[in-house]
Write an enzyme that holds these catalytic residues in place. Structure first.
Site, PDB file in Angstrom:
ATOM      1  N   ARG A 107       0.831  -1.223   0.000  1.00  0.00           N
ATOM      2  CA  ARG A 107       0.000   0.000   0.000  1.00  0.00           C
ATOM      3  C   ARG A 107       0.863   1.271   0.000  1.00  0.00           C
ATOM      4  NH1 ARG A 107      -3.061  -3.709  -0.721  1.00  0.00           N
ATOM      5  NH2 ARG A 107      -5.152  -3.942   0.150  1.00  0.00           N
ATOM      6  N   SER A 123     -10.657  -0.600   3.286  1.00  0.00           N
ATOM      7  CA  SER A 123      -9.895  -0.703   4.546  1.00  0.00           C
ATOM      8  C   SER A 123      -9.424   0.686   4.963  1.00  0.00           C
ATOM      9  CB  SER A 123      -8.654  -1.577   4.363  1.00  0.00           C
ATOM     10  OG  SER A 123      -8.998  -2.852   3.913  1.00  0.00           O
ATOM     11  N   GLU A 171      -4.710   3.831   6.073  1.00  0.00           N
ATOM     12  CA  GLU A 171      -4.436   3.563   4.657  1.00  0.00           C
ATOM     13  C   GLU A 171      -5.065   4.649   3.783  1.00  0.00           C
ATOM     14  OE1 GLU A 171      -6.545   1.843   1.614  1.00  0.00           O
ATOM     15  OE2 GLU A 171      -5.746  -0.160   2.048  1.00  0.00           O
TER      16      GLU A 171
HETATM   17  P1  FAD Z   1      -8.802   8.600  -5.196  1.00  0.00           P
HETATM   18  O1  FAD Z   1      -9.501   8.212  -3.972  1.00  0.00           O
HETATM   19  O2  FAD Z   1      -9.454   9.599  -6.079  1.00  0.00           O
HETATM   20  O3  FAD Z   1      -7.342   9.082  -4.875  1.00  0.00           O
HETATM   21  C1  FAD Z   1      -6.527   8.360  -3.988  1.00  0.00           C
HETATM   22  C2  FAD Z   1      -5.179   9.089  -3.844  1.00  0.00           C
HETATM   23  O4  FAD Z   1      -4.493   9.075  -5.102  1.00  0.00           O
HETATM   24  C3  FAD Z   1      -5.343  10.564  -3.497  1.00  0.00           C
HETATM   25  O5  FAD Z   1      -4.242  10.925  -2.693  1.00  0.00           O
HETATM   26  C4  FAD Z   1      -5.279  11.282  -4.834  1.00  0.00           C
HETATM   27  O6  FAD Z   1      -4.806  12.601  -4.735  1.00  0.00           O
HETATM   28  C5  FAD Z   1      -4.303  10.394  -5.608  1.00  0.00           C
HETATM   29  N1  FAD Z   1      -4.578  10.305  -7.052  1.00  0.00           N
HETATM   30  C6  FAD Z   1      -5.690   9.810  -7.639  1.00  0.00           C
HETATM   31  N2  FAD Z   1      -5.557   9.816  -8.972  1.00  0.00           N
HETATM   32  C7  FAD Z   1      -4.328  10.344  -9.233  1.00  0.00           C
HETATM   33  C8  FAD Z   1      -3.612  10.616 -10.433  1.00  0.00           C
HETATM   34  N3  FAD Z   1      -4.116  10.368 -11.634  1.00  0.00           N
HETATM   35  N4  FAD Z   1      -2.378  11.153 -10.324  1.00  0.00           N
HETATM   36  C9  FAD Z   1      -1.828  11.415  -9.114  1.00  0.00           C
HETATM   37  N5  FAD Z   1      -2.475  11.185  -7.943  1.00  0.00           N
HETATM   38  C10 FAD Z   1      -3.695  10.656  -8.008  1.00  0.00           C
HETATM   39  N6  FAD Z   1      -7.718  -0.740  -2.381  1.00  0.00           N
HETATM   40  C11 FAD Z   1      -6.883  -1.809  -2.514  1.00  0.00           C
HETATM   41  O7  FAD Z   1      -5.686  -1.646  -2.708  1.00  0.00           O
HETATM   42  N7  FAD Z   1      -7.375  -3.078  -2.434  1.00  0.00           N
HETATM   43  C12 FAD Z   1      -8.682  -3.351  -2.226  1.00  0.00           C
HETATM   44  O8  FAD Z   1      -9.069  -4.503  -2.165  1.00  0.00           O
HETATM   45  C13 FAD Z   1      -9.575  -2.247  -2.084  1.00  0.00           C
HETATM   46  N8  FAD Z   1     -10.893  -2.448  -1.841  1.00  0.00           N
HETATM   47  C14 FAD Z   1     -11.728  -1.396  -1.704  1.00  0.00           C
HETATM   48  C15 FAD Z   1     -13.098  -1.641  -1.462  1.00  0.00           C
HETATM   49  C16 FAD Z   1     -13.985  -0.593  -1.329  1.00  0.00           C
HETATM   50  C17 FAD Z   1     -15.451  -0.889  -1.084  1.00  0.00           C
HETATM   51  C18 FAD Z   1     -13.513   0.744  -1.437  1.00  0.00           C
HETATM   52  C19 FAD Z   1     -14.478   1.887  -1.341  1.00  0.00           C
HETATM   53  C20 FAD Z   1     -12.168   1.001  -1.656  1.00  0.00           C
HETATM   54  C21 FAD Z   1     -11.259  -0.065  -1.784  1.00  0.00           C
HETATM   55  N9  FAD Z   1      -9.879   0.144  -2.002  1.00  0.00           N
HETATM   56  C22 FAD Z   1      -9.036  -0.927  -2.166  1.00  0.00           C
HETATM   57  C23 FAD Z   1      -9.332   1.522  -2.029  1.00  0.00           C
HETATM   58  C24 FAD Z   1      -9.443   2.208  -3.416  1.00  0.00           C
HETATM   59  O9  FAD Z   1     -10.416   1.591  -4.204  1.00  0.00           O
HETATM   60  C25 FAD Z   1      -8.114   2.185  -4.172  1.00  0.00           C
HETATM   61  O10 FAD Z   1      -7.107   2.794  -3.403  1.00  0.00           O
HETATM   62  C26 FAD Z   1      -8.214   2.906  -5.513  1.00  0.00           C
HETATM   63  O11 FAD Z   1      -7.050   2.714  -6.260  1.00  0.00           O
HETATM   64  C27 FAD Z   1      -8.452   4.410  -5.373  1.00  0.00           C
HETATM   65  O12 FAD Z   1      -8.727   4.919  -6.651  1.00  0.00           O
HETATM   66  P2  FAD Z   1      -9.426   6.306  -6.860  1.00  0.00           P
HETATM   67  O13 FAD Z   1      -9.377   6.630  -8.322  1.00  0.00           O
HETATM   68  O14 FAD Z   1     -10.786   6.304  -6.249  1.00  0.00           O
HETATM   69  O15 FAD Z   1      -8.458   7.259  -6.052  1.00  0.00           O
HETATM   70  N1  EPU Z   2     -11.022 -10.336  10.319  1.00  0.00           N
HETATM   71  C1  EPU Z   2     -11.616 -10.368  11.572  1.00  0.00           C
HETATM   72  N2  EPU Z   2     -12.561  -9.426  11.849  1.00  0.00           N
HETATM   73  C2  EPU Z   2     -12.940  -8.480  10.963  1.00  0.00           C
HETATM   74  C3  EPU Z   2     -12.314  -8.440   9.696  1.00  0.00           C
HETATM   75  C4  EPU Z   2     -11.348  -9.394   9.401  1.00  0.00           C
HETATM   76  O1  EPU Z   2     -11.320 -11.218  12.403  1.00  0.00           O
HETATM   77  O2  EPU Z   2     -13.819  -7.682  11.303  1.00  0.00           O
HETATM   78  C5  EPU Z   2     -10.041 -11.385   9.974  1.00  0.00           C
HETATM   79  C6  EPU Z   2     -10.652 -12.341   8.939  1.00  0.00           C
HETATM   80  O3  EPU Z   2     -11.405 -13.342   9.556  1.00  0.00           O
HETATM   81  C7  EPU Z   2      -9.428 -12.877   8.241  1.00  0.00           C
HETATM   82  C8  EPU Z   2      -8.436 -11.714   8.337  1.00  0.00           C
HETATM   83  O4  EPU Z   2      -8.922 -10.833   9.343  1.00  0.00           O
HETATM   84  O5  EPU Z   2      -8.922 -13.978   8.929  1.00  0.00           O
HETATM   85  C9  EPU Z   2      -8.257 -10.980   7.015  1.00  0.00           C
HETATM   86  O6  EPU Z   2      -9.512 -10.468   6.577  1.00  0.00           O
HETATM   87  P1  EPU Z   2      -9.847 -10.228   5.023  1.00  0.00           P
HETATM   88  O7  EPU Z   2      -9.536 -11.456   4.229  1.00  0.00           O
HETATM   89  O8  EPU Z   2     -11.217  -9.678   4.958  1.00  0.00           O
HETATM   90  O9  EPU Z   2      -8.805  -9.175   4.548  1.00  0.00           O
HETATM   91  P2  EPU Z   2      -8.213  -7.863   5.231  1.00  0.00           P
HETATM   92  O10 EPU Z   2      -6.829  -8.157   5.720  1.00  0.00           O
HETATM   93  O11 EPU Z   2      -9.167  -7.303   6.217  1.00  0.00           O
HETATM   94  C10 EPU Z   2      -7.039  -7.033   3.079  1.00  0.00           C
HETATM   95  C11 EPU Z   2      -6.922  -5.747   2.329  1.00  0.00           C
HETATM   96  C12 EPU Z   2      -8.139  -5.545   1.465  1.00  0.00           C
HETATM   97  C13 EPU Z   2      -8.203  -6.678   0.459  1.00  0.00           C
HETATM   98  C14 EPU Z   2      -8.302  -8.004   1.212  1.00  0.00           C
HETATM   99  C15 EPU Z   2      -8.207  -9.192   0.280  1.00  0.00           C
HETATM  100  C16 EPU Z   2      -5.536  -4.262   3.631  1.00  0.00           C
HETATM  101  C17 EPU Z   2      -5.477  -3.077   4.520  1.00  0.00           C
HETATM  102  N3  EPU Z   2      -6.750  -4.644   3.253  1.00  0.00           N
HETATM  103  O12 EPU Z   2      -8.148  -6.911   3.964  1.00  0.00           O
HETATM  104  O13 EPU Z   2      -7.988  -4.322   0.757  1.00  0.00           O
HETATM  105  O14 EPU Z   2      -9.310  -6.540  -0.404  1.00  0.00           O
HETATM  106  O15 EPU Z   2      -7.208  -8.115   2.147  1.00  0.00           O
HETATM  107  O16 EPU Z   2      -6.916  -9.336  -0.201  1.00  0.00           O
HETATM  108  O17 EPU Z   2      -4.493  -4.816   3.288  1.00  0.00           O
HETATM  109  C18 EPU Z   2      -8.419  -1.976   0.853  1.00  0.00           C
HETATM  110  O18 EPU Z   2      -7.209  -1.800   0.760  1.00  0.00           O
HETATM  111  O19 EPU Z   2      -9.240  -1.027   0.911  1.00  0.00           O
HETATM  112  C19 EPU Z   2      -8.954  -3.336   0.903  1.00  0.00           C
HETATM  113  C20 EPU Z   2     -10.255  -3.591   1.032  1.00  0.00           C
END
Ligand code: FAD
Ligand code: EPU
Length: 342
Positions: free
Chosen positions: A162, A236, A338
């Site tokens: 991240r 997250s 994050e």
């Molecule tokens: P924004 O929120 O618009 O921007 C994020 C940051 O990047 C800001 O600091 C912004 O200034 C900068 N930025 C954006 N675009 C540019 C650009 N073109 N040039 C320079 N800077 C820029 N993330 C994960 O890694 N894994 C996950 O599994 C994951 N699951 C998610 C689930 C949900 C339900 C939600 C809501 C979010 C999740 N995220 C996850 C976080 C998010 O989706 C990612 O970080 C995504 O890449 C953000 O994209 P965005 O275009 O919305 O960025």
């Molecule tokens: N867990 C709990 N309680 C909770 C949530 C999770 O006990 O309330 C435990 C789960 O049971 C599991 C472990 O934590 O054993 C991991 O949970 P999960 O698989 O849901 O993944 P996570 O570690 O919570 C990370 C990323 C996610 C990504 C998933 C899948 C980070 C900060 N988050 O979540 O990314 O989608 O793994 O790879 O690394 C994001 O970055 O926004 C994001 C959603």
């Protein structure tokens, strides 16, 4: 191209926070970006993609630059790889689906992550055993001060968990305008993540494919992560923290059910969701499902903070601070946010 004044950002961030931008512009090309930023009147204050990884804690003074650069193009190919370039303003999941439809492999585990292409290298997005660094080739970015157009290779980006150089040394300095990915002609399936295997079994998949993996990931994500269209959130809120083995051994003895994974360097990565679920306000309580006004901690995933409707960014931030302190008090582990706090 227009510069608007005093614009509500509520529809531009998935937390649904109603902060205002002093100026707002949606640019669709590098030329437009250079033109807008040539005026001294509009001081660039925030680069915006899909707004799915930001928490707006105040109004934005200055110019919000919403990146609308579109286009997907196959650049070249060799025996094993396809090189595909996408505009920063392309929706991430639509881009993933496009590549899957062409049978270009590598992005399937990253299905259904909200946001746009341009932000994917920002925090080296990751899910279900894959990170963007695994498929990244290069990106183009414009420096906001000297307007230089620069190409960044993977090593220039200094990707980590991240993390990238754009969140650290170059924070706020570069606008990413396109990203090129290196995708495989022959897939190398990554189903190491336990939940994917279970879901594939549940789906009764007979022959593994990138389409099946993508669908499995979509099913898992939809079952536990809140849909921002229904309830405001940014995924997250904290990173999963890493601690040394000694600290881990002490904690594990006290909390045998604690979830952790070993990192390559021998340190232990803890599941922040577990730590948050097993701490809370008052004795014996959990943050999971906690709600104060419209700010809360999701009932199915404690790592996700939510806005039930009219929470302010400050209320969400204050809740995150209480969670951070309570986890530190109970486990001696300091969580790191994050989400980008604006
Ligand atoms: P924004 O929120 O618009 O921007 C994020 C940051 O990047 C800001 O600091 C912004 O200034 C900068 N930025 C954006 N675009 C540019 C650009 N073109 N040039 C320079 N800077 C820029 N993330 C994960 O890694 N894994 C996950 O599994 C994951 N699951 C998610 C689930 C949900 C339900 C939600 C809501 C979010 C999740 N995220 C996850 C976080 C998010 O989706 C990612 O970080 C995504 O890449 C953000 O994209 P965005 O275009 O919305 O960025
Ligand atoms: N867990 C709990 N309680 C909770 C949530 C999770 O006990 O309330 C435990 C789960 O049971 C599991 C472990 O934590 O054993 C991991 O949970 P999960 O698989 O849901 O993944 P996570 O570690 O919570 C990370 C990323 C996610 C990504 C998933 C899948 C980070 C900060 N988050 O979540 O990314 O989608 O793994 O790879 O690394 C994001 O970055 O926004 C994001 C959603």
């Amino acid at each position: 191209m227009q510069i608007q004044e005093n614009i509500s950002l509520r529809q531009y961030n998935t937390f649904g926070i109603g902060a205002y931008a002093q100026y707002f512009s949606n640019f669709t090309s590098v030329d437009e970006l250079l033109y807008i930023t040539s005026s001294k009147k509009y001081n660039p204050a925030l680069i915006l993609g899909g707004g799915s990884n930001i928490l707006l804690t105040k109004d934005v003074e200055g110019l919000v630059l919403k990146n609308g650069v579109k286009g997907i193009e196959k650049i070249s190919e060799d025996e094993s790889f396809i090189y595909v370039r996408a505009g920063a303003g392309e929706n991430w999941h639509r881009f993933v689906q496009y590549c899957i439809a062409q049978n270009w492999a590598g992005l399937e585990n990253l299905s259904l992550i909200p946001g746009n292409v341009g932000a994917s290298p920002m925090q080296n997005i990751g899910a279900y055993g894959v990170e963007i660094k695994d498929v990244f080739h290069e990106l183009t970015a414009v420096h906001l001060l000297d307007k230089a157009i620069k190409t960044f290779t993977a090593s220039d980006c200094a990707f980590g968990y991240r993390e990238s150089v754009f969140k650290r040394k170059y924070k706020g300095q570069f606008v990413i305008t396109d990203v090129t990915y290196k995708l495989r002609k022959q897939p190398v399936f990554n189903t190491a993540y336990g939940a994917i295997q279970q879901e594939l079994e549940k789906m009764k998949v007979k022959e593994l494919s990138i389409q099946a993996i993508s669908q499995a990931v979509i099913n898992i994500r939809s079952s536990k992560l809140p849909d921002p269209a229904v309830i405001g959130n940014a995924g997250s809120f904290f990173k999963n923290p890493s601690i040394d083995k000694l600290h881990y051994t002490v904690l594990k003895e006290k909390f045998p059910a604690m979830v952790a994974y070993e990192n390559e360097d021998g340190t232990m990565k803890l599941a922040a969701g577990w730590l948050i679920e097993h701490s809370g306000p008052g004795t014996g309580k959990s943050w999971k499902g906690y709600r104060a006004g419209d700010a809360g901690c999701h009932a199915k995933q404690a790592l996700v903070l939510v806005n039930y409707g009219n929470a302010t960014g400050k209320e969400i931030y204050d809740l995150s601070e209480m969670i951070l302190q309570s986890v530190e008090e109970k486990f001696g582990v300091l969580l790191e946010r994050e989400v980008n706090i604006i």
